[in-house]
Design a protein around this motif. Structure first.
Motif, PDB file in Angstrom:
ATOM      1  N   SER A 195      40.003  61.119  -5.856  1.00 10.60           N
ATOM      2  CA  SER A 195      41.240  60.801  -6.561  1.00 10.60           C
ATOM      3  C   SER A 195      42.308  60.198  -5.656  1.00 10.60           C
ATOM      4  N   ALA A 196      42.890  59.107  -6.105  1.00  7.02           N
ATOM      5  CA  ALA A 196      44.014  58.505  -5.384  1.00  7.02           C
ATOM      6  C   ALA A 196      45.246  59.402  -5.413  1.00  7.02           C
ATOM      7  N   HIS A 197      45.285  60.368  -6.324  1.00  6.15           N
ATOM      8  CA  HIS A 197      46.426  61.273  -6.410  1.00  6.15           C
ATOM      9  C   HIS A 197      46.389  62.353  -5.331  1.00  6.15           C
ATOM     10  N   ALA A 198      45.214  62.705  -4.858  1.00  5.86           N
ATOM     11  CA  ALA A 198      45.080  63.764  -3.859  1.00  5.86           C
ATOM     12  C   ALA A 198      44.669  63.242  -2.496  1.00  5.86           C
ATOM     13  N   ASN A 199      44.165  62.029  -2.445  1.00  5.46           N
ATOM     14  CA  ASN A 199      43.651  61.452  -1.211  1.00  5.46           C
ATOM     15  C   ASN A 199      44.560  60.304  -0.779  1.00  5.46           C
ATOM     16  N   HIS A 200      45.388  60.552   0.238  1.00  7.54           N
ATOM     17  CA  HIS A 200      46.276  59.531   0.781  1.00  7.54           C
ATOM     18  C   HIS A 200      45.856  59.127   2.198  1.00  7.54           C
ATOM     19  N   ARG A 201      44.591  59.314   2.503  1.00 12.34           N
ATOM     20  CA  ARG A 201      44.105  58.994   3.840  1.00 12.34           C
ATOM     21  C   ARG A 201      44.121  57.487   4.077  1.00 12.34           C
ATOM     22  N   THR A 202      44.201  57.116   5.341  1.00 12.97           N
ATOM     23  CA  THR A 202      44.186  55.692   5.715  1.00 12.97           C
ATOM     24  C   THR A 202      42.974  55.355   6.571  1.00 12.97           C
ATOM     25  N   ASP A 203      42.033  56.311   6.702  1.00 11.68           N
ATOM     26  CA  ASP A 203      40.821  56.043   7.475  1.00 11.68           C
ATOM     27  C   ASP A 203      39.675  55.679   6.536  1.00 11.68           C
ATOM     28  N   GLU A 204      38.445  55.830   6.999  1.00  7.97           N
ATOM     29  CA  GLU A 204      37.292  55.408   6.196  1.00  7.97           C
ATOM     30  C   GLU A 204      37.054  56.287   4.972  1.00  7.97           C
ATOM     31  N   TYR A 205      37.773  57.398   4.844  1.00 12.16           N
ATOM     32  CA  TYR A 205      37.625  58.265   3.684  1.00 12.16           C
ATOM     33  C   TYR A 205      38.760  58.097   2.668  1.00 12.16           C
ATOM     34  N   GLY A 206      39.630  57.134   2.852  1.00 14.46           N
ATOM     35  CA  GLY A 206      40.744  56.957   1.931  1.00 14.46           C
ATOM     36  C   GLY A 206      41.068  55.497   1.711  1.00 14.46           C
ATOM     37  N   GLY A 207      42.007  55.261   0.805  1.00 13.70           N
ATOM     38  CA  GLY A 207      42.427  53.897   0.518  1.00 13.70           C
ATOM     39  C   GLY A 207      41.648  53.319  -0.641  1.00 13.70           C
ATOM     40  N   SER A 208      40.692  52.472  -0.373  1.00 17.39           N
ATOM     41  CA  SER A 208      39.917  51.814  -1.428  1.00 17.39           C
ATOM     42  C   SER A 208      39.056  52.826  -2.181  1.00 17.39           C
ATOM     43  N   PRO A 238      36.012  63.207 -15.914  1.00 17.46           N
ATOM     44  CA  PRO A 238      36.776  61.946 -15.937  1.00 17.46           C
ATOM     45  C   PRO A 238      38.176  62.097 -16.505  1.00 17.46           C
ATOM     46  N   LEU A 239      38.350  62.925 -17.553  1.00 18.13           N
ATOM     47  CA  LEU A 239      39.656  63.210 -18.163  1.00 18.13           C
ATOM     48  C   LEU A 239      40.491  61.943 -18.347  1.00 18.13           C
ATOM     49  N   ILE A 250      42.707  70.514 -15.093  1.00 10.73           N
ATOM     50  CA  ILE A 250      41.265  70.346 -15.265  1.00 10.73           C
ATOM     51  C   ILE A 250      40.747  69.211 -14.383  1.00 10.73           C
ATOM     52  N   GLY A 251      41.560  68.260 -14.033  1.00 10.66           N
ATOM     53  CA  GLY A 251      41.127  67.163 -13.186  1.00 10.66           C
ATOM     54  C   GLY A 251      42.279  66.248 -12.881  1.00 10.66           C
ATOM     55  N   PHE A 252      41.947  65.019 -12.528  1.00 10.81           N
ATOM     56  CA  PHE A 252      42.961  64.016 -12.245  1.00 10.81           C
ATOM     57  C   PHE A 252      42.812  62.866 -13.235  1.00 10.81           C
ATOM     58  N   VAL A 253      43.924  62.323 -13.692  1.00 12.25           N
ATOM     59  CA  VAL A 253      43.901  61.136 -14.527  1.00 12.25           C
ATOM     60  C   VAL A 253      44.126  59.934 -13.620  1.00 12.25           C
ATOM     61  N   GLU A 254      43.064  59.217 -13.314  1.00 13.44           N
ATOM     62  CA  GLU A 254      43.177  58.064 -12.422  1.00 13.44           C
ATOM     63  C   GLU A 254      43.836  56.893 -13.141  1.00 13.44           C
ATOM     64  N   ASP A 255      44.356  55.947 -12.368  1.00 15.09           N
ATOM     65  CA  ASP A 255      44.968  54.765 -12.978  1.00 15.09           C
ATOM     66  C   ASP A 255      43.942  53.972 -13.783  1.00 15.09           C
ATOM     67  N   THR A 260      36.768  54.042 -12.001  1.00 12.94           N
ATOM     68  CA  THR A 260      36.565  55.067 -10.981  1.00 12.94           C
ATOM     69  C   THR A 260      35.265  55.813 -11.202  1.00 12.94           C
ATOM     70  N   TYR A 261      35.039  56.262 -12.427  1.00 10.08           N
ATOM     71  CA  TYR A 261      33.877  57.118 -12.660  1.00 10.08           C
ATOM     72  C   TYR A 261      32.595  56.340 -12.890  1.00 10.08           C
ATOM     73  N   ILE A 262      32.669  55.145 -13.391  1.00 11.61           N
ATOM     74  CA  ILE A 262      31.449  54.338 -13.453  1.00 11.61           C
ATOM     75  C   ILE A 262      30.972  54.020 -12.038  1.00 11.61           C
TER      76      ILE A 262
END
Length: 385
Positions: A195-208, A238-239, A250-255, A260-262
Motif C-alpha cells: 500500500s502506498a498509504h503505509a509504505n513511504h520508502r524510497t529504496d527498492e521496496y517503495g515508490g513504484s 482489495p476493498l 479491514i485494508g487500504f483503499v488504494e488510488d 494494484t491488485y491485478i
C-alpha cells in the motif's frame, strides 16, 4: 441436495477437496499461555469443522514481533509446532484438508506485545490509524489499544523477514499442514508493503508499484521453494470502496485498487501458486466488488479462486456457477454451525452466532455449538487421535 455446485469435488494442487466450502481464517484468541501454543481445545474446534472442503487456520504469527493481539497462536517455537500437530492430526482423522495462515501484523501492534517492549516493525514509521491492537491486562482479560508508532525496517531486516516466513513454512510442514496461506490482507505487514498509504520508502521496496510488490514477490518465492507452489495460497483484501468509514481498518483503499491488485495477482500467477483468496468487505451495507474486477481476476489467474465476505450459500453457489469462483469461504456461520456443509446440503436451519464469545475464553462459543439433529460432529470431550 441444495446448492449442488458447492458439493462438486475440486482439486487444489495435489489435494482433492470433497466440497467447495471453506472455513476461512478466523481469529479466536484461545491459544495456550504462556507461549501462544495451540491447545487440545483448538484441535477439537478444527476437528468439528473438518467437513469443510478446505480449512485455513486462524492467523498464526511467524515470529514474536508478528503479534498484534493477545492469545493468538504462533508457529515459530517447538511447542507451537507440537500444538499445531495435534490440530492437523485431528483434522486428518476426519478426512479434512488444512492449511496454515502465516501472519505478521507489522505496525498493527503495541509495544506491550513486542519482545522487550520495543516498537513494532513496518515498512515505514507510520502509525496505524482506525485500528486497534489487543493487549492482556490480567490473565484472561484484555483491552483494545491504539497501536504503537512503528520503526521502519532496514533492507537487511526485510531480507531476514523473508527467511522468517520460509522458516514458518518449514514449521507448518513439520506440524503436518497440507499447505500454507500468506496473509497479505487486512492492513497487516505484507499489505503494508503493497500500500502506498503505509509504505513511504524510497529504496527498492517503495515508490513504484513494482517496488511495493517486491516484498510480496520475495515471500511468495521463498514459501514456494519450501512447500511447493501447489501447496501455497495468498489472501488479499482489495476493498475498492468503503461506505463505512469506521471499518476501513479491514485494508487500504488504494488510488487505483484495480491496477494494484491485478498486478499483485500477476505475481501469484507467475509463481504458479495454488489459490488466491479474496476477502471482501464484510459489513452489512458493504458494496460488492466490481464485476470487471472479478472478470479480470479470472482472466489473469489460472489457479483456484476463493471469495469470502458474508457469503450465503445462494450467493456463493451463484459465483461458482458463473465460473468466477472455485471455492467459497463462509466464516461466521461456520463458527456457530460445526456441521455447516451438511446444513447447507440439506437445507437445515442454522444456529445463531453469539458475538460475545468470538474472542478469548474457553469452550463457550467455541466447541459447544451443537450439530443439527441427525447430523454428527466430534465433541470437544472426544479423545483426539
Amino acid at each position: 441436495m441444495q446448492h449442488p455446485s458447492l458439493f462438486q469435488p475440486v482439486t487444489l494442487g495435489p489435494h482433492t477437496l470433497r466440497n467447495r466450502i471453506v472455513l476461512p481464517p478466523l481469529t479466536r484468541q484461545r491459544s495456550g499461555q504462556p507461549g501462544d501454543v495451540p491447545t487440545d481445545l483448538m484441535a477439537a474446534y478444527y476437528r468439528q469443522r473438518a467437513s469443510a472442503g478446505l480449512i485455513i487456520t486462524e492467523g498464526t504469527q511467524i515470529e514474536p514481533r508478528g503479534k498484534g493481539y493477545a492469545w493468538t497462536p504462533g508457529i515459530y517455537s517447538a511447542a507451537q509446532v507440537e500444538g499445531w500437530r495435534k490440530v492437523t492430526d485431528a483434522v486428518h482423522a476426519e478426512g479434512g484438508t488444512i492449511f496454515a495462515q502465516l501472519w505478521h501484523v507489522g505496525r498493527v501492534s503495541h509495544a506491550e506485545l513486542q519482545p522487550d517492549g520495543e516498537a513494532p516493525v513496518a515498512p515505514s514509521a507510520l502509525q496505524a490509524q482506525r485500528v486497534k491492537a489487543f493487549i492482556e491486562t490480567a490473565p484472561g482479560t484484555g483491552t483494545l489499544v491504539d497501536p504503537s508508532v512503528p520503526r521502519a525496517l532496514s533492507v537487511a531486516e526485510i531480507k531476514d523477514l523473508v527467511e522468517l516466513y520460509a522458516q514458518a513454512a518449514r514449521n507448518a510442514l513439520a506440524a503436518g499442514f497440507d499447505g500454507v496461506e500468506i496473509h497479505a490482507a487486512n492492513g497487516y505487514l505484507v499489505n503494508q508493503f503493497i500500500s502506498a498509504h503505509a509504505n513511504h520508502r524510497t529504496d527498492e521496496y517503495g515508490g513504484s508499484l513494482s517496488n511495493r510488490l517486491r516484498f510480496l514477490r520475495e515471500v511468495v518465492a521463498a514459501l514456494a521453494a519450501v512447500v511447493g507452489p501447489d501447496r501455497l495460497g495468498v489472501r488479499f483484501t482489495p476493498l475498492f470502496t468503503s461506505t463505512d468509514q469506521d471499518r476501513v481498518y479491514i485494508g487500504f483503499v488504494e488510488d487505483d485498487p484495480h491496477r494494484t491488485y491485478i498486478e499483485a495477482i500477476k505475481v501469484l500467477e507467475a509463481a504458479g501458486v495454488a489459490y488466491l483468496s479474496i476477502a471482501e468487505a464484510d459489513w452489512d451495507n458493504a458494496p460488492d466488488l466490481p464485476a470487471d474486477f472479478r472478470r479480470d481476476v479470472r482472466q489473469c489467474f489460472s489457479g483456484r479462486i476463493v471469495y469470502a465476505g458474508r457469503y450465503t450459500a445462494e450467493r456463493g453457489a451463484a459465483l461458482v456457477d458463473a465460473g468466477l469462483a472455485d471455492l467459497i469461504a463462509i466464516g461466521r456461520p461456520f463458527i456457530a454451525n460445526p456441521d455447516l456443509p451438511a446444513r447447507i446440503a440439506n437445507g437445515w436451519p442454522l444456529n445463531a452466532l453469539n458475538p460475545a464469545t468470538l474472542y478469548g475464553g474457553a469452550e463457550q462459543g467455541f466447541t459447544d455449538y451443537p450439530a443439527y439433529a441427525g447430523s454428527t460432529v466430534p465433541t470437544s470431550n472426544e479423545v483426539l487421535s
